[in-house]
Design an enzyme around this catalytic site. Sequence first.
Site, PDB file in Angstrom:
ATOM      1  CG  HIS A 199      -2.110  -1.004   0.867  1.00 53.16           C
ATOM      2  ND1 HIS A 199      -2.065  -2.311   1.284  1.00 53.16           N
ATOM      3  CD2 HIS A 199      -3.240  -0.874   0.120  1.00 53.16           C
ATOM      4  CE1 HIS A 199      -3.138  -2.944   0.834  1.00 53.16           C
ATOM      5  NE2 HIS A 199      -3.863  -2.102   0.123  1.00 53.16           N
ATOM      6  CB  CYS A 512     -10.513  -2.304  -8.133  1.00 49.54           C
ATOM      7  SG  CYS A 512     -10.702  -3.469  -6.783  1.00 49.54           S
TER       8      CYS A 512
HETATM    9  C1  PEP Z   1      -6.529  -5.669  -4.123  1.00 49.59           C
HETATM   10  O1  PEP Z   1      -6.246  -6.491  -3.244  1.00 49.59           O
HETATM   11  O2  PEP Z   1      -6.262  -5.843  -5.330  1.00 49.59           O
HETATM   12  C2  PEP Z   1      -7.189  -4.408  -3.765  1.00 49.59           C
HETATM   13  C3  PEP Z   1      -7.596  -3.567  -4.681  1.00 49.59           C
HETATM   14  O3  PEP Z   1      -7.305  -4.115  -2.432  1.00 49.59           O
HETATM   15  P1  PEP Z   1      -6.085  -3.558  -1.558  1.00 49.59           P
HETATM   16  O4  PEP Z   1      -4.933  -3.270  -2.464  1.00 49.59           O
HETATM   17  O5  PEP Z   1      -6.551  -2.350  -0.842  1.00 49.59           O
HETATM   18  O6  PEP Z   1      -5.815  -4.706  -0.635  1.00 49.59           O
END
Ligand code: PEP
Length: 588
Positions: A199, A512
């Site tokens: 993240h 996403c």
């Molecule tokens: C994912 O896991 O691809 C997602 C979009 O959620 P995050 O990156 O916030 O875990």
Amino acid sequence: MAKTAQSEELIFTGIPASPGIAVGPIHVSARGFSAPEIYEIAENQVAEEQSRFQEAVNITKKQLKDLQERLESLAGNSESEIFEAHVMLLEDKSLIERVLQAIEKRQQNAEYAFYAVMQNFLEAMRRIPDAYLRERTADIEDVSQRVLRNFKVDEESTHQLPDGNHILLAYDLSPSDTASMNRRQLLGFATEQGSVNSHTAILARSFGIPAVVGLEASVIQVTALTPAVIDGYSGKLILNPTIETLEKYINLAAEKERQSDELAARKDEATDTKDGRVISLSANIEFLEELHELTESGAKGVGLYRTEFLLLNGSEMPDENEQADAYKRVAEAVSGEIVIIRTMDAGGDKLPIEPLTEPEPNPFLGWRGIRVSLSRPAMFRDQLRAILRASAHGKLAVMFPLVSGLSELLQARDMLNRCMDELTREGIPFNEKIPVGVMIEVPSAAVCADLLAPNVDFFSIGTNDLIQYTVAVDRVNPHVADLYKPTHPAVIRLIKKTVEAGEAHGIWTGVCGEMAGDIRLTPLLLGLGVEELSVSPKIVPRVGQVIRSLKYSECQAMADEVMKQTRSQHIMDLSMSLAKKCYPDLLD
Ligand code: PEP
Ligand code: MG
């Protein structure tokens, strides 16, 4: 830029985490204890700084001895021995000598010279394969922090970084470190740890901060204020760049800017393929501050609002009213387009919702996503009521993260229904037909997509997690980054299975995760039948142009070929060959 002791150009190669070029002086932020202010001193101030250091050490030793005595009277000898070890460290002649020399050689203030020596020492200790020694690093951090607090400060002096803008070099940065940085002065960052799907990296891309992660052993070799370049395209940190290197990067930055201006000019064009397949291109956001950029990007709404970043504003999730305001603001900013609010996905590498009594042994397999929400019904209820209330002001949808199977989905839906009943009783307006989606990011959810589909209005594949859980590779661990393969046949099969289950039940499937913005793989995702891509606002114009350059029929034919492949690389090659044919200029 400040002069440095070392002038030879040094290149460290890591993982490109966020595109862009940054040129500026290095500011080091290492582990364990926070970096003091840094400033240069004149030659005639060296002796004065050295005695400030000696004084801070003496004060610390005295404090430690007092503490030792107090503890001895309370708890006996063995408990107080720890302070003796701390005092011994401060009496280590070679360490003291190194700091005195560092002040002279670096011509930097005593606090910083001490800090740099201790960080180097600590980093070296952390690399020793001896568990006992590694554990001692916490004691050393502790005593170092104490010494730093004991430096006498000349109130008159106001020392600043010579130029506030800097490149941050850190051992590691958490997503909350990244979110709370002073972005006005931050040109870019480089870390020894980290990976492209952490993240921290995702936030860097959202903020448009060039970043390189997974650079081994760079912190230990750097002197603060060293001139540097970050190449976020190829993943390089270059120290003491030569004039030729600087020129090369200045030209590259100009070329990239020209390209992005060209793309921005076309951002409002429809995102249909050449043969008319309509693809919805939306954006991922983490903060309300991104709304301006979101509307500028040409994105059709929000495909993922990561609401857990609201936790950064305080120690807990904002209350129902504050959340309702936040969601309403997003809905109104993109009026007419769908905004998918993902319920909180705290935990993993992001902030936990509440302080944990003990660190989790495997945070990504632990208390995160829907698991947290279901175990904190009052908090979950606040969030769902807030989303429902905001749904009266725009086209909102709600989506649940980290669902592993039908039972969690039904529990979440049940809570949503109860919130709807409450609001109806209270006479508060909301959209009774609010679309409900589920993230497909746990392999068990993909395998059971046919069971989930009748209970939702859409699927959004979270490839960041889906990949890590499918191939058992921690998405933030640079040591296994090579094994994190978006085109692993198992991942591709799970995506296909999800799309097919969605189609069979008449619902759409989007992506996403970061794979949606990887333009090498757009032909493959479209070919597999994905109908929506949600990406960082910064890259919306580029992905839009990619979609317009493709023919859906060709993508489908390629995806059929992909399903016969046995190796990740061959799958990547097939998608890349279509990408190269259709939009060679857009590939980096
Ligand atoms: C994912 O896991 O691809 C997602 C979009 O959620 P995050 O990156 O916030 O875990
Ligand atoms: Mg996820």
